[in-house]
Enzyme design. Structure first.
Site, PDB file in Angstrom:
ATOM      1  N   CYS B  88       1.070  -1.721   0.126  1.00  0.00           N
ATOM      2  CA  CYS B  88      -0.053   0.195  -0.125  1.00  0.00           C
ATOM      3  C   CYS B  88       1.074   1.402  -0.414  1.00  0.00           C
ATOM      4  O   CYS B  88       1.815   1.550  -1.175  1.00  0.00           O
ATOM      5  CB  CYS B  88      -1.127  -0.138   0.909  1.00  0.00           C
ATOM      6  SG  CYS B  88      -2.573   1.096   0.774  1.00  0.00           S
ATOM      7  N   HIS B 203      -3.275  -5.358   0.191  1.00  0.00           N
ATOM      8  CA  HIS B 203      -2.469  -5.561   2.362  1.00  0.00           C
ATOM      9  C   HIS B 203      -2.664  -7.102   2.524  1.00  0.00           C
ATOM     10  O   HIS B 203      -3.344  -7.872   3.220  1.00  0.00           O
ATOM     11  CB  HIS B 203      -3.750  -5.046   3.567  1.00  0.00           C
ATOM     12  CG  HIS B 203      -3.759  -3.773   3.653  1.00  0.00           C
ATOM     13  ND1 HIS B 203      -2.223  -3.107   3.855  1.00  0.00           N
ATOM     14  CD2 HIS B 203      -4.314  -2.594   3.021  1.00  0.00           C
ATOM     15  CE1 HIS B 203      -2.672  -1.556   4.033  1.00  0.00           C
ATOM     16  NE2 HIS B 203      -3.811  -1.243   3.494  1.00  0.00           N
ATOM     17  N   GLU B 205      -1.149  -8.887   5.148  1.00  0.00           N
ATOM     18  CA  GLU B 205      -1.104  -8.745   6.441  1.00  0.00           C
ATOM     19  C   GLU B 205      -2.242  -9.027   6.623  1.00  0.00           C
ATOM     20  O   GLU B 205      -3.229  -9.121   8.115  1.00  0.00           O
ATOM     21  CB  GLU B 205      -0.265  -7.598   7.334  1.00  0.00           C
ATOM     22  CG  GLU B 205      -0.248  -6.417   7.578  1.00  0.00           C
ATOM     23  CD  GLU B 205      -0.604  -5.403   6.326  1.00  0.00           C
ATOM     24  OE1 GLU B 205      -0.591  -5.917   5.159  1.00  0.00           O
ATOM     25  OE2 GLU B 205      -1.045  -4.400   6.452  1.00  0.00           O
TER      26      GLU B 205
END
Lengths: 748, 236
Positions: B88, B203, B205
């Site tokens: 990002c 993302h 994560e």
């Protein structure tokens, strides 16, 4: 407004003649312009709660009555012990007036303020929620402008700080057209140790006072007194009173503050919000029983030539005041330097109990530290509005529309339709805690890392119900918001509220406030929910139309879910499973969406709350949860239970086959049955083989439940049992209507 | 062999702790938060530039962070064949630093968008995709205001197989309907010519634990498994 002469200067203040006399009688010297300005701000309704305090006493003592309440009303935020060494801090407050004038920065700085309140409790802010109120969007560019930029202000600020916005709610009603409501709520999570070590006030003489963060500018001067006044055409000229937010600086303040607290050297901490330095310094020293000597020249300003009046009253954002132990000063300043945050040691505490501010050699402020926070209370008159009798007895008019046409209109109405347009703009996932995400449940559910334990939270208020009956309306809000977290599997633990009302000097407006507070207090006592904080926003009136907003006591509830397997979501899970309505539907169409959307009337008989029934309903659900019998749950809110069932069909694109014959025996007409917004009801999905057991459990608790039908794989809701024939709703069609309302109004 | 990963913190990074959590708790590898001007690349086997709003994204997303000394360290790491992942805002920084081609512009909706999307794996020969399958569709969320990928060298990127992810539907079909932000050619992530530096807007994560995923998937961990595989074997 009162004009006061000091020497050759003249100052316009909102203080009354009586208050000025009181100040003069209690000070040993003639107050300076700066001192008067400080009293003006600190004794404003917004800071002093002078009109609301007599009533808010009903909420006191939460810490004494509930062993898990660690901090209650009067603190920067309520704090509760959630077990396993963790605590939650949470608070809700208003930023209505700034947002009505400058929606983007007004909303953004509202977020900024609430984050600082949570930070002051020594814990990390982990989630934001925002209940909002605007005028109807259709054909109204002004309401669309406010709505668009309030949402953008929240998004830009919240997203940048890295705190997810996980929930909120919105209502559109013409009473909010010129006085929109922007309430902001924040939750912080930490260990009990964090909270116990959290700095509070300036108890020790000789500590350093360090100002950190943004510079002090001329923006936001008198923001607070502006919030304690009714909005007028001239309010546009108050735009300089709206602060400008800087979320990037806020993010650094969060990290720098948490790191500073961790050192153990910070003994006191206060954010600079409404009232600026005046408020922060007087609370830190006044509540701590100390005094302070402050060197005004040390305060870093945005522009040269600012005088003491401007500096003491500036509400420039992103500032924090720290009370630091002398031997820890170097370490604290090192942390501020790491984050490249501007800072200055602006003074020291002493044992004088007097707040003294020097401009070079000149003593410009010298006030007893407690004087500013001890405003005289105001007993207000209250009177029930006469128009209410006429409203409550209003009859439901006839309609030529079929139920299908009505339901299609309801589902597409602004207050019921999909709010995805809003929450897609909020980063609701950052922090990787969001387990039940926006749109998938009635509340936001957050995980606690390393624990199989979850926080559920929700906000809400029904302004139309409160308008007709503030006492039951406020109780109904509690039933609804608690219902939101209960439907996700949680147990309500504590409440904070934000009371949005009209001008308290008008007996009818004050009556609404008074009855709402009584309703909340009575309900919370009966259901054993501690009230751990609150905020009051009066003067939500609009001089253009001479009307007050509809009363809006906003409720925020937090609760816990133990174990991942106990989280329940809204979407239907399996065709063939039974759909059960829990709770009684009554002839309560007053203030319903059906009345406003279809008939354009606001009256009728509004929902009442029966605490005993609410209690047994919650008990029933808790028992069913323990037996793992509930596959999906959604609490019934605006528009009635068919809307609820439709929302449960959307995600999985299932349908429902319903037979309402069982309900038609209840002495209600079809309209009351379908569209009443009686509170405390739920729609649950259960395995049909458990129905018998569920029925007997419900009988034992005397909770009425009805098997309405079952889930179908065909995406249609078919409703039988009415003499007027079967109603068939196509899920794809209604979903499209549900989804398109706000985008159609907001996108060019 | 023990692996040590740096998660670089810029002022305004806000997915730093999330990334650290996944590396430490989900992947069980050693990872450390490093303040950007204290970062020394030689101490680590890989570095991740996390999401957020570095320096408030003032001026332009990622541009100020692109001038941090951390970027010089990142360049040295790449020379030493150590992988760098930009997520990002990290991706925005890497394009601004010209370690990755192209630029990230304001979303075509002009609004921030937070949503679970699908991306199709276009190429597995990178330090962060070698454990994926070509054509595989990943569930993963995006959250950005400036994620519209643009380049004037599309042909070159295609020839060099630098396009690694494209937004698609759940079946892997790529089209306008599955493009959340107006990215050119639905591009969601690209790599450098050496294939050791990768950036993407979604993302990983946030997609590494079943409890967070609406579809109960954990596709995000494939990025980190690939990284570990590359570090331990040197294979792309």
């Amino acid at each position: 407004m009162t004009k006061v002469k000091v020497g050759k200067d003249e100052l316009e203040v909102d203080l009354t003649e009586d208050e000025i006399k009181y100040i003069n009688a209690n000070l040993e010297h003639q107050p300076s312009i700066t001192e008067l300005g400080m009293f003006d701000v600190m004794w404003s309704e917004h800071c002093s709660y002078k009109s609301s305090r007599p009533k808010l006493k009903l909420f006191e003592d939460a810490e004494k009555k509930y062993d898990y309440v660690l901090a209650g009303p009067g603190q920067d935020a309520g704090v509760i012990d959630i077990g396993d060494g963790y605590c939650l801090a949470f608070r809700i407050e208003s930023h209505n007036h700034p947002s009505a004038i400058e929606p983007y920065h007004g909303a953004a700085t509202g977020i900024g303020g609430i984050i600082r309140d949570i930070l002051c409790m020594g814990v990390r802010p982990i989630a934001l929620l925002d209940p909002l109120r605007f005028g109807p969007l259709k054909d109204d560019p002004h309401s669309q402008w406010l709505f668009k930029y309030v949402v953008k202000g929240i998004a830009d600020y919240g997203n940048c700080t890295g705190i997810p916005t996980i929930g909120g709610e919105v209502e559109f009603d013409k009473s909010f057209r010129n006085n929109c409501l922007v309430n902001v709520a924040c939750i912080g999570l930490g260990t009990i140790e964090d909270f116990e070590h959290a700095p509070s006030r300036a108890y020790n003489p000789g500590d350093y006072i360090v100002l950190m963060g943004g510079s002090t500018g001329r923006d936001g001067i008198h923001g607070v007194t502006f919030a304690s006044r009714t909005l007028t055409e001239q309010s546009e000229e108050d735009r300089p009173a709206v602060q400008i937010g800087d979320p990037f600086t806020k993010k650094l303040i969060i990290e720098a503050t948490l790191e500073a607290i961790d050192t153990g050297y910070v003994r006191g901490l206060k954010d600079l919000g409404g009232g600026g330095l005046s408020c922060a310094l007087s609370e830190l020293t006044g509540d701590g029983g100390t005094g302070a000597k402050v060197d005004m020249k040390k305060i870093f300003t945005r522009e040269p030539g600012m005088n003491s009046f401007e500096i003491m009253l500036s509400e420039s954002q992103e500032r924090m005041a720290f009370i630091v132990k002398p031997d820890g000063l170097d370490e604290i300043l090192r942390i501020f330097r790491k984050y490249e945050m501007a800072h200055a040691v602006i003074g020291r505490t002493d044992d004088s109990k007097v707040l003294k501010v020097y401009d070079d050699e000149n003593l410009v402020v010298s006030l007893p530290a407690t004087a500013l926070s001890e405003s005289p209370m105001k007993e207000r008159e209250e009177k029930r509005p006469e128009y209410l009798d006429g409203l409550i007895t209003q009859q439901t008019p006839q309609t030529n529309l079929s139920h299908k046409e009505i339901l299609y209109k309801l589902i597409a109405s602004e207050n019921i339709c999909n709010k995805e347009w809003i929450y897609r703009q909020y980063d609701h996932e950052v922090g990787i805690r969001s387990v039940v995400k926006c749109g998938r449940g009635d509340s936001g559910v957050l995980r606690i890392m390393d624990e199989d334990k979850f926080i559920a939270t929700s906000v809400g208020s029904n302004s139309k119900h409160c308008y007709l009956d503030p006492y039951n309306g406020a109780k109904g809000n509690l039933v609804e918001v608690c219902g939101n977290i209960i439907s996700n599997g949680a147990k309500p633990m504590a409440m904070v509220n934000c009371c949005n009302f009209g001008n308290p000097e008008k007996p009818e407006s004050y009556w609404y406030f008074s009855k709402s507070v009584e309703g909340m207090a009575d309900f919370c006592k009966a259901l054993r929910i501690p009230v751990v904080g609150g905020n009051v926003s009066f003067y939500n009136e609009d001089e253009v139309t001479k009307t007050a907003i509809k009363p809006t006591p906003q409720i925020m509830i937090v609760g816990l879910i133990e174990g991942e397997e106990n989280i329940i979501t809204m979407p239907f899970k399996e065709p063939g499973n039974a759909i059960v309505l829990i709770g009684e539907t009554k002839a309560e169409l007053g203030g319903s969406e059906y009345h406003s959307v279809i008939h354009n009337i606001e009256g009728g008989n509004p929902p009442k709350v029966d605490e005993e029934r609410v209690k047994s309903t919650w008990e029933l659900l808790e028992t069913l949860y323990k037996k793992k019998m509930v596959k999906a749950n959604h609490d019934i809110n605006k528009g009635g239970f068919i809307i609820t069932i439709a929302e449960m069909c959307f995600e999985t694109q299932y349908g429902a086959a319903l037979d309402l014959d069982i309900l038609t025996k209840e002495n209600l007409n079809e309209f009351e049955l379908l569209y009443s917004e009686s509170v405390g009801r739920f729609i649950i999905e259960v395995d049909p083989k458990n129905l018998e057991e569920i029925q007997s459990l419900a009988n034992k608790l005397e909770v009425p439940i009805y098997r309405l039908g079952h889930i179908t794989s065909e995406p249609k809701i078919k409703i039988a049992g009415f003499s007027s024939g079967e109603i068939i709703l196509n899920i794809k069609e209604i979903k499209e209507k549900y989804d398109s309302t706000i985008p159609n109004l907001m996108e060019i | 062999m023990s692996i040590k990963v740096a998660v670089i913190q810029f002022p305004g990074s806000n997915c730093d702790l999330d990334t650290l959590h996944v590396l430490n708790e989900v992947m069980n590898i050693e990872a450390e938060l490093i303040w950007h001007n204290e970062f020394v690349g030689s101490k680590f086997d890989a570095a991740i530039l996390p999401g957020g709003f570095s320096f408030g994204d003032y001026l332009r997303s990622g541009i100020i962070a692109a001038h941090s000394p951390a970027i010089e360290e990142a360049k040295k790491m790449l020379k030493d064949d150590k992988p760098i992942l930009g997520i990002c805002n990290g991706f925005q920084i890497l394009t601004e630093a010209q370690l990755l081609p192209g630029a990230l512009l304001k979303n075509d909706s002009l609004k921030f968008i937070c949503k679970w999307v699908h991306i199709r794996v276009e190429n597995t020969h990178t330090a962060f995709t070698n454990q994926m399958k070509e054509g595989q569709v990943l569930d993963i969320p995006v959250a950005h205001g400036e994620g519209r990928y643009f380049t004037d060298k599309l042909t070159e990127l295609k020839e060099n197989k630098q396009i690694i992810f494209r937004y698609s539907d759940p079946q892997g079909s790529v089209g306008d309907a599955s493009n959340p932000n107006g990215s050119l050619d639905n591009i969601a992530g690209v790599c450098d010519l050496e294939r050791k530096c990768l950036g993407l807007m979604p993302h990983p994560e946030r997609a590494s634990e079943m409890i967070l995923s609406p579809n109960k998937t954990t596709h995000g961990i494939k990025f980190f498994q690939s990284m570990i595989h590359f570090i331990t074997s040197g294979e792309i």
